[in-house]
Design a protein around this motif. Structure first.
Motif, PDB file in Angstrom:
ATOM      1  N   LEU A 299     -47.575  23.923  21.094  1.00 50.75           N
ATOM      2  CA  LEU A 299     -46.377  23.557  20.548  1.00 50.75           C
ATOM      3  C   LEU A 299     -45.286  24.329  20.155  1.00 50.75           C
ATOM      4  O   LEU A 299     -44.053  24.033  20.445  1.00 50.75           O
ATOM      5  N   GLY A 300     -45.541  25.690  20.353  1.00 52.42           N
ATOM      6  CA  GLY A 300     -44.483  26.734  20.013  1.00 52.42           C
ATOM      7  C   GLY A 300     -43.727  26.999  21.614  1.00 52.42           C
ATOM      8  O   GLY A 300     -42.672  27.055  21.509  1.00 52.42           O
ATOM      9  N   LEU A 301     -44.551  26.830  22.570  1.00 50.61           N
ATOM     10  CA  LEU A 301     -43.836  26.951  23.686  1.00 50.61           C
ATOM     11  C   LEU A 301     -43.020  25.474  24.029  1.00 50.61           C
ATOM     12  O   LEU A 301     -42.059  25.810  24.802  1.00 50.61           O
ATOM     13  N   ALA A 302     -43.418  24.462  23.484  1.00 54.02           N
ATOM     14  CA  ALA A 302     -42.789  23.149  23.905  1.00 54.02           C
ATOM     15  C   ALA A 302     -41.118  23.369  23.013  1.00 54.02           C
ATOM     16  O   ALA A 302     -40.171  22.954  23.411  1.00 54.02           O
ATOM     17  N   VAL A 303     -41.337  23.910  21.617  1.00 54.92           N
ATOM     18  CA  VAL A 303     -40.447  24.300  20.890  1.00 54.92           C
ATOM     19  C   VAL A 303     -39.180  25.124  21.524  1.00 54.92           C
ATOM     20  O   VAL A 303     -37.976  24.947  21.786  1.00 54.92           O
TER      21      VAL A 303
ATOM     22  N   VAL B  65     -34.480  26.873  24.825  1.00 54.71           N
ATOM     23  CA  VAL B  65     -34.016  27.446  26.327  1.00 54.71           C
ATOM     24  C   VAL B  65     -33.245  26.285  26.980  1.00 54.71           C
ATOM     25  O   VAL B  65     -32.252  26.560  27.464  1.00 54.71           O
ATOM     26  N   GLY B  66     -33.594  25.184  26.800  1.00 56.34           N
ATOM     27  CA  GLY B  66     -32.905  24.006  27.391  1.00 56.34           C
ATOM     28  C   GLY B  66     -31.484  23.510  26.895  1.00 56.34           C
ATOM     29  O   GLY B  66     -30.488  23.458  27.548  1.00 56.34           O
TER      30      GLY B  66
ATOM     31  N   LEU C 272     -39.114  31.438  31.125  1.00 60.25           N
ATOM     32  CA  LEU C 272     -39.926  30.757  30.190  1.00 60.25           C
ATOM     33  C   LEU C 272     -41.035  30.255  30.747  1.00 60.25           C
ATOM     34  O   LEU C 272     -42.084  30.265  30.323  1.00 60.25           O
ATOM     35  N   PHE C 273     -40.746  29.575  31.868  1.00 60.77           N
ATOM     36  CA  PHE C 273     -42.034  28.805  32.653  1.00 60.77           C
ATOM     37  C   PHE C 273     -43.146  29.786  33.272  1.00 60.77           C
ATOM     38  O   PHE C 273     -44.261  29.560  32.841  1.00 60.77           O
TER      39      PHE C 273
ATOM     40  N   ALA D  67     -46.308  23.454  31.690  1.00 65.73           N
ATOM     41  CA  ALA D  67     -45.823  21.871  31.141  1.00 65.73           C
ATOM     42  C   ALA D  67     -45.444  21.908  29.626  1.00 65.73           C
ATOM     43  O   ALA D  67     -44.519  20.964  29.438  1.00 65.73           O
ATOM     44  N   ALA D  68     -45.931  22.607  28.804  1.00 68.68           N
ATOM     45  CA  ALA D  68     -45.456  22.549  27.303  1.00 68.68           C
ATOM     46  C   ALA D  68     -43.993  22.871  27.471  1.00 68.68           C
ATOM     47  O   ALA D  68     -43.113  21.979  26.606  1.00 68.68           O
ATOM     48  N   PRO D  69     -43.447  23.979  27.767  1.00 67.23           N
ATOM     49  CA  PRO D  69     -42.295  24.541  27.757  1.00 67.23           C
ATOM     50  C   PRO D  69     -41.352  23.377  28.666  1.00 67.23           C
ATOM     51  O   PRO D  69     -40.183  23.229  28.314  1.00 67.23           O
TER      52      PRO D  69
END
Length: 139
Positions: A27-31, A36-37, A62-63, A77-79
């Motif tokens: 979840l932190g990586l998705a945020v 970053v996006g 990031l990836f 996939a999450a980020p």
């Protein structure tokens, strides 16, 4: 468990219940991907072509960092999902006509380049395990 104490079997994360720490990391990586996006969307158009290069380097970092930290493809996939949601959300115009992404080569290169970096990082070879020995037998 395998012969090594504490080392999980390959693929056991698919069959074991998810741990709260791992869920929080994804979840932190998705945020972080969404942040970053958003930043990349603003920077790539502001300082073309240097901003585009900086945005793609941050996206790639990031990836790859998500892959390195988690050791799984879900770490990319999450980020990637957060990044894509931010990039697509900013590319949709408002009724007033305001839009972050304008038509041009820069925004297209950012979107396609970011997606390509996510695929490249997700399909990389497995990361070397710490403490592993080379494939040759010692003499």
């Amino acid at each position: 468990m395998s012969a090594r104490q504490g080392a999980p079997e390959p693929g056991s994360w698919l069959t074991s219940p998810p741990r709260p720490g791992r869920i929080a990391a994804y979840l932190g990586l998705a945020v972080l991907g969404a942040l970053v996006g958003t930043a990349g969307s603003l920077v790539q158009s502001g300082w073309f072509p240097g901003g585009l290069l900086l945005a793609l380097l941050a996206t790639t970092g990031l990836f790859y960092g998500g892959r390195y930290v988690t050791g799984t493809q879900l770490g990319v996939a999450a980020p990637g999902i957060g990044w894509l949601a931010a990039a697509i959300g900013l590319s949709i115009g408002r009724p007033e006509g305001d839009v972050v992404f304008s038509a041009g080569l820069g925004p297209l290169a950012y979107l396609l380049g970011g997606m390509a970096m996510a695929v490249i990082c997700a399909t990389m070879w497995r990361l070397p395990q710490p403490g592993s020995k080379p494939g040759r037998l010692e003499e």
